[in-house]
Motif scaffolding. Structure first.
Motif, short mmCIF file in Angstrom:
data_model
loop_
_atom_site.label_atom_id
_atom_site.label_comp_id
_atom_site.label_asym_id
_atom_site.label_seq_id
_atom_site.Cartn_x
_atom_site.Cartn_y
_atom_site.Cartn_z
N UNK A 1 -5.49 -31.19 24.67
CA UNK A 1 -5.31 -31.27 26.13
C UNK A 1 -6.34 -32.24 26.69
N UNK A 2 -5.85 -33.17 27.48
CA UNK A 2 -6.70 -34.19 28.08
C UNK A 2 -6.25 -34.35 29.51
N UNK A 3 -7.18 -34.25 30.44
CA UNK A 3 -6.83 -34.45 31.84
C UNK A 3 -7.71 -35.54 32.41
N UNK A 4 -7.09 -36.36 33.26
CA UNK A 4 -7.84 -37.47 33.83
C UNK A 4 -7.40 -37.70 35.26
N UNK A 5 -8.30 -38.28 36.02
CA UNK A 5 -8.04 -38.56 37.43
C UNK A 5 -7.38 -39.91 37.58
N UNK A 6 -6.36 -39.97 38.45
CA UNK A 6 -5.67 -41.24 38.70
C UNK A 6 -6.45 -42.12 39.67
N UNK B 1 -11.63 -34.98 31.50
CA UNK B 1 -12.13 -33.87 30.71
C UNK B 1 -11.13 -33.61 29.59
N UNK B 2 -11.66 -33.23 28.44
CA UNK B 2 -10.79 -33.10 27.27
C UNK B 2 -11.26 -31.94 26.41
N UNK B 3 -10.32 -31.32 25.74
CA UNK B 3 -10.69 -30.26 24.79
C UNK B 3 -11.52 -30.83 23.64
N UNK B 4 -11.44 -32.15 23.42
CA UNK B 4 -12.26 -32.75 22.37
C UNK B 4 -13.73 -32.81 22.78
N UNK C 1 -12.40 -25.27 26.18
CA UNK C 1 -11.12 -24.63 25.88
C UNK C 1 -10.07 -25.19 26.83
N UNK C 2 -8.79 -24.97 26.52
CA UNK C 2 -7.73 -25.46 27.40
C UNK C 2 -7.83 -24.84 28.79
N UNK C 3 -8.23 -23.57 28.84
CA UNK C 3 -8.38 -22.90 30.13
C UNK C 3 -9.49 -23.56 30.95
N UNK C 4 -10.58 -23.94 30.29
CA UNK C 4 -11.69 -24.59 30.99
C UNK C 4 -11.29 -25.97 31.48
N UNK C 5 -10.53 -26.70 30.66
CA UNK C 5 -10.05 -28.02 31.07
C UNK C 5 -9.18 -27.91 32.32
N UNK C 6 -8.26 -26.94 32.31
CA UNK C 6 -7.38 -26.75 33.46
C UNK C 6 -8.19 -26.36 34.70
N UNK C 7 -9.17 -25.49 34.52
CA UNK C 7 -9.98 -25.04 35.64
C UNK C 7 -10.77 -26.20 36.24
#
Ligand SMILES: [Zn+2]
Length: 51
Positions: free
Chosen positions: A1-6, A12-15, A19-25
């Motif tokens: 899971x990788x999330x980034x701002x447009x 932020x990334x699970x790498x 955890x995925x929950x922390x990334x989502x939060x």
């Protein structure tokens, strides 16, 4: 899971050890704090075999 701002360089990334929950939060918190749109990407599987 990788999330980034447009709209800025935030990401932020699970790498990174989250955890995925922390990334989502954290993505939600970034959106709430800045109003920026955050997009997410599922990391591809490590290996794709074609026969
Ligand atoms: Zn941002």
């Amino acid at each position: 899971m990788y999330k980034y701002c447009l709209e800025c360089g935030w990401q932020v990334s699970t790498s990174d050890g989250y955890s995925e929950a922390e990334v989502s939060k954290q993505a939600i918190e970034h959106f709430v704090e800045t109003g920026h749109a955050v997009d997410s990407l599922r990391l591809p599987p490590p290996e794709i075999l074609e026969n």
